[in-house]
Design a protein around this motif. Structure first.
Motif, PDB file in Angstrom:
ATOM      1  N   LEU A 250       0.825  -1.217   0.000  1.00 32.43           N
ATOM      2  CA  LEU A 250       0.000   0.000   0.000  1.00 32.43           C
ATOM      3  C   LEU A 250       0.858   1.265   0.000  1.00 32.43           C
ATOM      4  O   LEU A 250       0.388   2.336   0.384  1.00 32.43           O
ATOM      5  CB  LEU A 250      -0.918   0.010   1.219  1.00 32.43           C
ATOM      6  N   THR A 251       2.098   1.175  -0.490  1.00 33.28           N
ATOM      7  CA  THR A 251       2.988   2.328  -0.513  1.00 33.28           C
ATOM      8  C   THR A 251       2.370   3.477  -1.314  1.00 33.28           C
ATOM      9  O   THR A 251       2.066   3.323  -2.496  1.00 33.28           O
ATOM     10  CB  THR A 251       4.343   1.960  -1.139  1.00 33.28           C
ATOM     11  N   GLY A 252       2.165   4.604  -0.659  1.00 33.02           N
ATOM     12  CA  GLY A 252       1.633   5.777  -1.346  1.00 33.02           C
ATOM     13  C   GLY A 252       0.158   5.714  -1.666  1.00 33.02           C
ATOM     14  O   GLY A 252      -0.374   6.606  -2.346  1.00 33.02           O
ATOM     15  N   ALA A 253      -0.548   4.686  -1.200  1.00 35.97           N
ATOM     16  CA  ALA A 253      -1.986   4.577  -1.476  1.00 35.97           C
ATOM     17  C   ALA A 253      -2.764   5.614  -0.674  1.00 35.97           C
ATOM     18  O   ALA A 253      -2.399   5.954   0.453  1.00 35.97           O
ATOM     19  CB  ALA A 253      -2.484   3.175  -1.147  1.00 35.97           C
ATOM     20  N   ARG A 254      -3.847   6.129  -1.270  1.00 38.04           N
ATOM     21  CA  ARG A 254      -4.715   7.098  -0.597  1.00 38.04           C
ATOM     22  C   ARG A 254      -5.919   6.368  -0.013  1.00 38.04           C
ATOM     23  O   ARG A 254      -6.673   5.743  -0.752  1.00 38.04           O
ATOM     24  CB  ARG A 254      -5.152   8.176  -1.585  1.00 38.04           C
ATOM     25  N   LEU A 255      -6.054   6.449   1.314  1.00 39.99           N
ATOM     26  CA  LEU A 255      -7.056   5.647   2.015  1.00 39.99           C
ATOM     27  C   LEU A 255      -8.054   6.485   2.807  1.00 39.99           C
ATOM     28  O   LEU A 255      -8.847   5.929   3.581  1.00 39.99           O
ATOM     29  CB  LEU A 255      -6.356   4.676   2.971  1.00 39.99           C
ATOM     30  N   SER A 256      -8.060   7.774   2.611  1.00 33.05           N
ATOM     31  CA  SER A 256      -8.959   8.611   3.409  1.00 33.05           C
ATOM     32  C   SER A 256     -10.417   8.210   3.185  1.00 33.05           C
ATOM     33  O   SER A 256     -10.855   7.989   2.054  1.00 33.05           O
ATOM     34  CB  SER A 256      -8.761  10.091   3.075  1.00 33.05           C
ATOM     35  N   SER A 257     -11.127   8.067   4.282  1.00 32.98           N
ATOM     36  CA  SER A 257     -12.560   7.699   4.296  1.00 32.98           C
ATOM     37  C   SER A 257     -12.822   6.269   3.835  1.00 32.98           C
ATOM     38  O   SER A 257     -13.984   5.870   3.697  1.00 32.98           O
ATOM     39  CB  SER A 257     -13.392   8.666   3.430  1.00 32.98           C
ATOM     40  N   ALA A 258     -11.777   5.479   3.582  1.00 35.59           N
ATOM     41  CA  ALA A 258     -11.992   4.078   3.216  1.00 35.59           C
ATOM     42  C   ALA A 258     -12.448   3.292   4.441  1.00 35.59           C
ATOM     43  O   ALA A 258     -11.987   3.536   5.559  1.00 35.59           O
ATOM     44  CB  ALA A 258     -10.709   3.480   2.651  1.00 35.59           C
ATOM     45  N   ILE A 259     -13.350   2.333   4.230  1.00 34.20           N
ATOM     46  CA  ILE A 259     -13.786   1.453   5.310  1.00 34.20           C
ATOM     47  C   ILE A 259     -12.866   0.235   5.290  1.00 34.20           C
ATOM     48  O   ILE A 259     -12.856  -0.533   4.339  1.00 34.20           O
ATOM     49  CB  ILE A 259     -15.248   1.016   5.124  1.00 34.20           C
ATOM     50  N   MET A 260     -12.072   0.074   6.341  1.00 32.63           N
ATOM     51  CA  MET A 260     -11.052  -0.940   6.391  1.00 32.63           C
ATOM     52  C   MET A 260     -11.655  -2.321   6.696  1.00 32.63           C
ATOM     53  O   MET A 260     -12.827  -2.420   7.100  1.00 32.63           O
ATOM     54  CB  MET A 260      -9.995  -0.565   7.414  1.00 32.63           C
ATOM     55  N   PRO A 261     -10.875  -3.408   6.498  1.00 32.19           N
ATOM     56  CA  PRO A 261     -11.427  -4.755   6.694  1.00 32.19           C
ATOM     57  C   PRO A 261     -12.080  -5.001   8.034  1.00 32.19           C
ATOM     58  O   PRO A 261     -13.058  -5.758   8.119  1.00 32.19           O
ATOM     59  CB  PRO A 261     -10.188  -5.652   6.508  1.00 32.19           C
ATOM     60  N   ASP A 262     -11.559  -4.351   9.076  1.00 34.75           N
ATOM     61  CA  ASP A 262     -12.157  -4.564  10.417  1.00 34.75           C
ATOM     62  C   ASP A 262     -13.350  -3.648  10.675  1.00 34.75           C
ATOM     63  O   ASP A 262     -13.943  -3.668  11.746  1.00 34.75           O
ATOM     64  CB  ASP A 262     -11.104  -4.353  11.505  1.00 34.75           C
ATOM     65  N   GLY A 263     -13.723  -2.827   9.674  1.00 37.67           N
ATOM     66  CA  GLY A 263     -14.916  -1.989   9.808  1.00 37.67           C
ATOM     67  C   GLY A 263     -14.655  -0.540  10.208  1.00 37.67           C
ATOM     68  O   GLY A 263     -15.560   0.283  10.105  1.00 37.67           O
ATOM     69  N   HIS A 264     -13.421  -0.227  10.648  1.00 38.36           N
ATOM     70  CA  HIS A 264     -13.195   1.159  11.032  1.00 38.36           C
ATOM     71  C   HIS A 264     -12.921   2.005   9.789  1.00 38.36           C
ATOM     72  O   HIS A 264     -12.425   1.512   8.764  1.00 38.36           O
ATOM     73  CB  HIS A 264     -12.031   1.267  12.023  1.00 38.36           C
TER      74      HIS A 264
END
Length: 267
Positions: A250-264
């Motif tokens: 995930l180097t340099g990936a943009r994850l803002s507001s993404a729902i992660m695998p654990d739900g957060h």
């Protein structure tokens, strides 16, 4: 321009390799040497990777031209070079468009022109004969769909393993339950695409647009998402790790507001 022997060596192939062999070798080497996979603070390695990518692209383009013109079994004297590509891609590392149609001419037609008029004098009079170029050989089979715009396409459950979708627009596409393992998805647009339960094992998703995509329960083990846009994506239940070990790049990936695998929700 690289000679054919060097092209085969750069792509780690033997003479006589098929177009599919060339494409597969290209994908593997780009996956290894792409500059986005190297930390930006290591200037020496970044420069080395950029030079390596340029060689890989040049070798791929020339071997494709050679195979299109002569076939995979054709032999060319040592030191000969393939016809240089006529189309060009934009971007710093790409040299040609492999999906554009190409024209073909015989060596005699290249010297004399694709058509000519030649007068012939005979006992019964003088006449002109018009020669036209032979039709081009059929396009070799593609490993990718022919159109760049595939937005909204329904590929639910399709077997797309090892397919090359580089640069395609697959926004809003239905790829749920599709097998995309080892697929080449560099810079593909998957905005709001349905990838629920999709198998993306070892997929190359460098700089892909996955914003607001549905990736619930997708298998992302071994996938490279370096530089990808995952803003707002739904990753609930996605397979990305084993225990506490993250198995996705995930180097340099943009994850803002993404729902992660654990739900957060990622900040």
């Amino acid at each position: 321009m690289l000679d054919l022997e060097t092209c085969y060596r750069v792509l780690e192939l033997e003479p006589g390799a098929t177009l599919e062999d060339v494409n597969r070798a290209y994908r593997d080497l780009v996956f290894i040497w792409h500059p986005d996979r190297i930390p930006k603070d290591n200037v020496r390695l970044v420069e080395k990777a950029q030079e390596k990518i340029k060689q890989i692209n040049d070798a791929r383009d020339q071997l494709r031209q050679h195979i299109h013109k002569y076939g995979s079994q054709a032999s060319t004297p040592t030191g000969a070079t393939a016809t240089p590509p006529r189309e060009h891609r934009s971007g710093p590392y790409y040299q040609s468009n492999p999906y554009a149609y190409r024209s073909y001419q015989t060596s005699r037609e290249q010297q004399q022109g694709s058509s000519y008029s030649q007068p012939h004098n005979h006992t019964y009079g003088t006449y002109s004969r018009q020669r036209t170029a032979a039709p081009p050989p059929p396009e070799p089979p593609r490993t990718t769909p022919p159109h760049k715009d595939m937005s909204g396409v329904n590929l639910q459950g399709a077997n797309l393993s090892e397919k090359d979708f580089e640069g395609r627009n697959l926004s809003h596409a239905n790829l749920s339950h599709a097998d995309l393992s080892d697929a080449f998805l560099h810079r593909v647009i998957l905005h709001r695409a349905n990838l629920r339960y999709a198998n993306l094992f070892r997929a190359n998703l460098l700089q892909a647009d996955l914003s607001y995509a549905d990736l619930r329960e997708a298998n992302l083990i071994g996938a490279d998402l370096s530089g990808a846009d995952l803003r707002g994506a739904d990753l609930r239940g996605a397979k990305m790790s084993q225990g506490n070990r993250l198995l996705v790049k995930l180097t340099g990936a943009r994850l803002s507001s993404a729902i992660m695998p654990d739900g957060h929700v990622h900040p």
